[in-house]
Design a protein around this motif. Sequence first.
Motif, mmCIF file in Angstrom:
data_model
loop_
_atom_site.group_PDB
_atom_site.id
_atom_site.type_symbol
_atom_site.label_atom_id
_atom_site.label_comp_id
_atom_site.label_asym_id
_atom_site.label_seq_id
_atom_site.Cartn_x
_atom_site.Cartn_y
_atom_site.Cartn_z
ATOM 1 N N ALA A 1 10.082 9.349 1.619
ATOM 2 C CA ALA A 1 8.918 9.758 2.398
ATOM 3 C C ALA A 1 8.047 8.634 2.403
ATOM 4 O O ALA A 1 7.468 8.298 3.445
ATOM 5 N N LYS A 2 8.045 7.883 1.248
ATOM 6 C CA LYS A 2 6.993 6.579 1.162
ATOM 7 C C LYS A 2 7.497 5.586 2.206
ATOM 8 O O LYS A 2 6.726 5.116 2.766
ATOM 9 N N SER B 1 1.086 6.422 -5.890
ATOM 10 C CA SER B 1 0.450 6.166 -4.573
ATOM 11 C C SER B 1 0.460 7.541 -3.978
ATOM 12 O O SER B 1 0.068 7.627 -2.691
ATOM 13 N N HIS C 1 11.398 11.084 -2.436
ATOM 14 C CA HIS C 1 10.027 10.658 -2.512
ATOM 15 C C HIS C 1 9.941 9.340 -2.127
ATOM 16 O O HIS C 1 8.900 9.008 -1.119
ATOM 17 N N ASP C 2 10.984 8.603 -2.447
ATOM 18 C CA ASP C 2 10.991 7.280 -1.734
ATOM 19 C C ASP C 2 11.142 7.177 -0.232
ATOM 20 O O ASP C 2 10.631 6.353 0.332
ATOM 21 N N HIS D 1 3.957 13.484 -5.009
ATOM 22 C CA HIS D 1 4.947 13.153 -5.671
ATOM 23 C C HIS D 1 4.863 13.167 -7.196
ATOM 24 O O HIS D 1 5.794 13.468 -7.947
ATOM 25 N N ARG E 1 0.876 -1.282 0.075
ATOM 26 C CA ARG E 1 0.029 -0.088 0.071
ATOM 27 C C ARG E 1 0.753 1.230 0.030
ATOM 28 O O ARG E 1 0.707 2.141 -0.753
ATOM 29 N N HIS E 2 1.850 1.304 0.752
ATOM 30 C CA HIS E 2 2.660 2.592 0.983
ATOM 31 C C HIS E 2 3.666 2.604 0.211
ATOM 32 O O HIS E 2 4.172 3.862 -0.103
ATOM 33 N N LEU E 3 4.493 1.581 -0.124
ATOM 34 C CA LEU E 3 5.624 1.693 -1.348
ATOM 35 C C LEU E 3 5.282 1.476 -2.582
ATOM 36 O O LEU E 3 5.662 1.936 -3.417
ATOM 37 N N ALA E 4 4.172 0.805 -2.818
ATOM 38 C CA ALA E 4 3.397 0.533 -4.190
ATOM 39 C C ALA E 4 4.554 0.412 -5.087
ATOM 40 O O ALA E 4 5.348 -0.341 -5.382
ATOM 41 N N ARG F 1 6.532 6.533 5.636
ATOM 42 C CA ARG F 1 5.208 6.424 5.847
ATOM 43 C C ARG F 1 4.800 5.003 6.109
ATOM 44 O O ARG F 1 4.115 4.460 6.947
#
Lengths: 524, 524
Positions: A344-345, B337, A341-342, B341, A290-293, A348
Motif C-alpha cells: 500500500a505504501k 508513516s 502494508h508495504d 498500518h 516521505r511515503h515509504l519512510a 502511494r
Amino acid sequence: MLSRARRVADAPRAAASLRHAAAASLRRASRLFGAAPRLAVAERSARYAELSSDDVAAFRTMASSVLEGAEACRPYNVDWMSKWEGRARVVLRPASTAEVSAILKYCDARRLAVVPQGGKTGLVGGSVPVHDEVVLSLARMDRIEAFDADTGVATMEAGVVLGDLDAFLRERGFVAPLDLGASGTCTVGGNLATNAGGVRFVRYGSLRGSCVGVEFVKADGTVVDCASVPLRKDNTGYALPQLLIGSEGTLGVITRLALAAPPRPSAVSVAWLACDDFDGVRGALALARRHLAEVLSAIEFVDGNALRAVLDRERDLDDPLAGGAARFRVLVECAGSDGAHDGAKLERFLEAAFDDGCVSDGVLAPSATKAERLWRLREGVSDSMTAAGFVYKYDVSLPHAHLYRLVDECRDRLAAAGFPDGEEINVAGYGHVGDANLHLNVCDFFGYREPLRAALEPWVFERVAALGGSVSAEHGVGQCKTDYLHLNKPPPALALMAELKRAMDPNLILNPYKVLPPALLDEP
Amino acid sequence: MLSRARRVADAPRAAASLRHAAAASLRRASRLFGAAPRLAVAERSARYAELSSDDVAAFRTMASSVLEGAEACRPYNVDWMSKWEGRARVVLRPASTAEVSAILKYCDARRLAVVPQGGKTGLVGGSVPVHDEVVLSLARMDRIEAFDADTGVATMEAGVVLGDLDAFLRERGFVAPLDLGASGTCTVGGNLATNAGGVRFVRYGSLRGSCVGVEFVKADGTVVDCASVPLRKDNTGYALPQLLIGSEGTLGVITRLALAAPPRPSAVSVAWLACDDFDGVRGALALARRHLAEVLSAIEFVDGNALRAVLDRERDLDDPLAGGAARFRVLVECAGSDGAHDGAKLERFLEAAFDDGCVSDGVLAPSATKAERLWRLREGVSDSMTAAGFVYKYDVSLPHAHLYRLVDECRDRLAAAGFPDGEEINVAGYGHVGDANLHLNVCDFFGYREPLRAALEPWVFERVAALGGSVSAEHGVGQCKTDYLHLNKPPPALALMAELKRAMDPNLILNPYKVLPPALLDEP
C-alpha cells in the motif's frame, strides 16, 4: 496506478548498441598490445627490512599456513581489477589471533612491513602490497563463534565472508546490516577495516552503529580485545573499535568482531523506475522518503551508460523499461514485516511519483527472481565496467544538488580533451542516491592512456571538494587517494591522524603507503 | 483484543503506599541532620597550576563571558544531583570556537586544568570540577547553523539544547535521532561527549551512526574541523569524530557538530502493559520485535518500586493498570508513516502478547496527552528517585537473561546487610529493555550511609562484569566509575586509551580525574 506500473519484468531485451559492440572489438584489439601498466606508486621506504630466508623459517614456526614463491603469492599480490600489483614473497595465513599476534610481534621487531588482507575486493589498492610487504591473509579465520538471539548480536572471526554471515543470520530470523556487490567474496574484517557502505546503508546506517565489538592486534603484537562483551550499549572508555573501523589496516589488524544484526524483514518488494533527468531521481528520492519512510530499504540509481555496460556484458539480463527516452533508472526496495502494508505504501509512492512527474515509467518485480534480476542491473555495473577496459572508479559523496553535475561536467571535460563519451570511453554515473553517494566510472576501452588520466586527475577530486563533497564516500583511501586526503581534511586533522598512527604503530609496519600520505609520517 | 486493551488512561490514582509515606517522613528527619557528604574523590594532582589573578585577567581578554567568585561559580560547580561538587574559581563561557581555542592554548601553556561543561545533566560527575579546575561552559554556543533538507543533516554549535534541536527538526519534517529525560537541559555537545543513549536508541541506533561531523579543539588550542563537510558517507582517513564521541571531554572540547536526522514519523502510538514477571517483559520484547518490527520506536520497562517512586512524587499522575498484581510495566511506542498500518501491527502484537501470556493487562493511550502521561511514568523515575533521598544510580547493560537478576540479587544482598528494601531504602530497576540497558537505582531515604555504600560497591560492578555486562551502558565513566573500568576493558585496551590520551593532551589538562584511572596516566 499499480496496474500502470506493474509490467512484466521480462520485456524483450534491448539490442546492445552498435557503439558498444564496436567498442568491445576495439578493446579486444587493444588488449593484444598488452595489459594496462601498473599505476604509479610510492617509493619503497628504506625503513623496512628485506625478507630473508631466516624470516620465512621463523614464520613457519608461528603461522599454520605459509605460502612462498611468485606463483603461490601472485593471487595475493594482484588486486581484483588487476590495477595494482605488489611483489610479496611470502603470504601468511594464520588460523588464530595468537598466530596473528606472534607474526606481528616478529615483523615489528624485524621492521618487516605487513599488509593485512581480507577478501581483496577493495577498489583503492588497499589490500595488496605496494612493494614487498608480507601479506597477512585473514581468510582462514572464518568462524562465526556466537549468536545472541535476544539481541541479534553475532560474534565472529574477521575472515568470515559477508554472504556467509548473511545466510547464517537469515536462518535465525536476522539479516546482515550491510550488503554489497562483493558480498560473496568480501570479508567482514575487510568491511570493518574499510568502513564499507553498500546498499543497506540507507536503512540500517553505518557499520559504526552496527559494530558492537572489535578485537585487534597492534603492530607490536599486543592483542586488544574489545569484542568479548558484545553489548549494544557500552560506554566504558574510548572507542577503540571505532578507531579501527575505516583505518584500512594501518592502525591494527582486526581479528574478531561483533555485529548487531537487525531482524529480517518478512516481505521485500522491488520497483524499477525511469526518470527523464536527475532532478527526477531527486524527486523520486524525496517522495520515497516521505511515503515509504520506515520500509524503504534501498534506493539506487544508474544512468544510461551504466545500464548499457551491464546489458552488454550480462546477456541474460534486460531492462524492462527499454525503449523509452528516460536517461535514468531508479531501483527502490521496500522491506518490512507486512507485505500488504508495504504494498500500500509503495502504491502511494508510485502514485505520487507519477503525479509529480519525476518518474515517467516503472515496473514492480512480480517475484523474488525478477527482483533479483533488477538488482543485477544495478549491482552488475561495477564488474561490467571493469570487464570492458581500464576503469577509473571514483566513489564520492556530494550534496544532492551537485550529485550528477559531476558526471555531466566530467563528460564535457573529457570531450574537450579529445575523449568524447562514446566510441573510446564510457563515462557512467550510478550509486546509492539515498546516501548522496555517486560512483563515477570512466572506462577506457583502449586500456590505460596517460592523457585520459591526466584529464581526469586531480580534476575529479578537486572538483568534488569544490562542490562540498568527499573524495571517498565508502571505498576508502588505500594507495589510490592518499594525495587527495588534504582536499577533505584540514592540516590539523591530518597531523592528528599521523600522531595516532605513530602512537599505535611506531615502526610504521602496518599497511605502509596507504591512507596517510607517506610524507606526513616522515619524522618532523 | 484492542477493546480489552484500550482502557481509559485516567483510572483512579493508586494511593501512595503507607511504607513510602513513612519513608518520606524519615527522609525529612534525616535531612535535618545535614546534606549527604561529598563522595570520595581523587586527590588533586600537583601537575596543575593554581589559578592566579593574572590568569583571570588574561581570560577576560579571550572569553566574552567570565564568571568569578564562589556565588557566581556555584551553579557550575555542583552537579544536578548535588552529589559531586567542585570548587572552580572561574567559569569561562566562550561564544565561539576561536574563544575556546584561545582559552585552551592559554590553559595548556599554564598547566591549568579545564572541565568542559554542557547541560550538566550527566550522572557520573563528569561535567563538574573535582577540585579547582577551570569550568569551560559551552552553553552560549547554541546556534543551529545549517540544515540540509535533502539529507536531514543539521550542523550546529555544541551548546544547542537537545530539545531545541528536536523542535527545530520537527518543524522541518525530521526528528532528533536521540531523546532522553533531560532533553530540555542537556546539550548536543554533551550528548556526543558522553555518547548518550536514551529512548530512541532502539529505533535510530547509536549516535556513532547518526553523527556525521565533529569540530573539536585539542588541549593545545588546535582547532580540528571535521564538521564542515557533513556527509552521511565520508571515508577519508581515521574517525577522529568517533574518538571524541564518548571521550567525556578528556580528549578535546567539542565545539560544533553535524547530526543526520531521520524523517519525523507522522503517527505515534503508545501502549502501557503489565507483566507479572521479568520473563514476561522479555517475552513482550521478543513479540514486539517480531510484530512491530520497523515501527517499534521505544520499549521501556519499570518495576513496581520505580513506578511507586514516580507516583509518590508526581501527584497528578496515575498508573492506569493500578490494582493488579503484576510487578512490571512495559511502555511500547510505535512510530511510522501510516497510523492505520501501525495500529494493525500493534493490535497483532497485543493479541500475540495476551495469547502468549507474557502480558497480563494493557492500555493504549487514546490521545497524545495521555501518551505523554504514560511516558512521564517512565521518564519520571530518575528524578523521583533522586528527590527521595541519596541515590546510587547504576547504568549497566547485561545479557537479557540476567538483566533483572541483578536487581533481585541486589535486594537480597542489601537485606542480608541489614538494609531490607522498604522502610529505609528503595531498590528499583527500570530502563531500556530493548537495548538490554538496566538502570538499577538504590535510594537511601536516610541520606548517605557508608555501610550501604559498602554493601553496594564494588559488588554491583563486579557482579555486572561477572554476568557478562558493562558497568556503564550509556552514562559513561566520569569520576564515578574510573576504578571499575578494568572490569570491562583488559589491560592492553586501557594502556592504549592512556596512550591516546597522552598523545592528544600531553599535559593532561582536559577533564582530569575522569574516565581513565588517574594512576594509569602517571608516567611509567
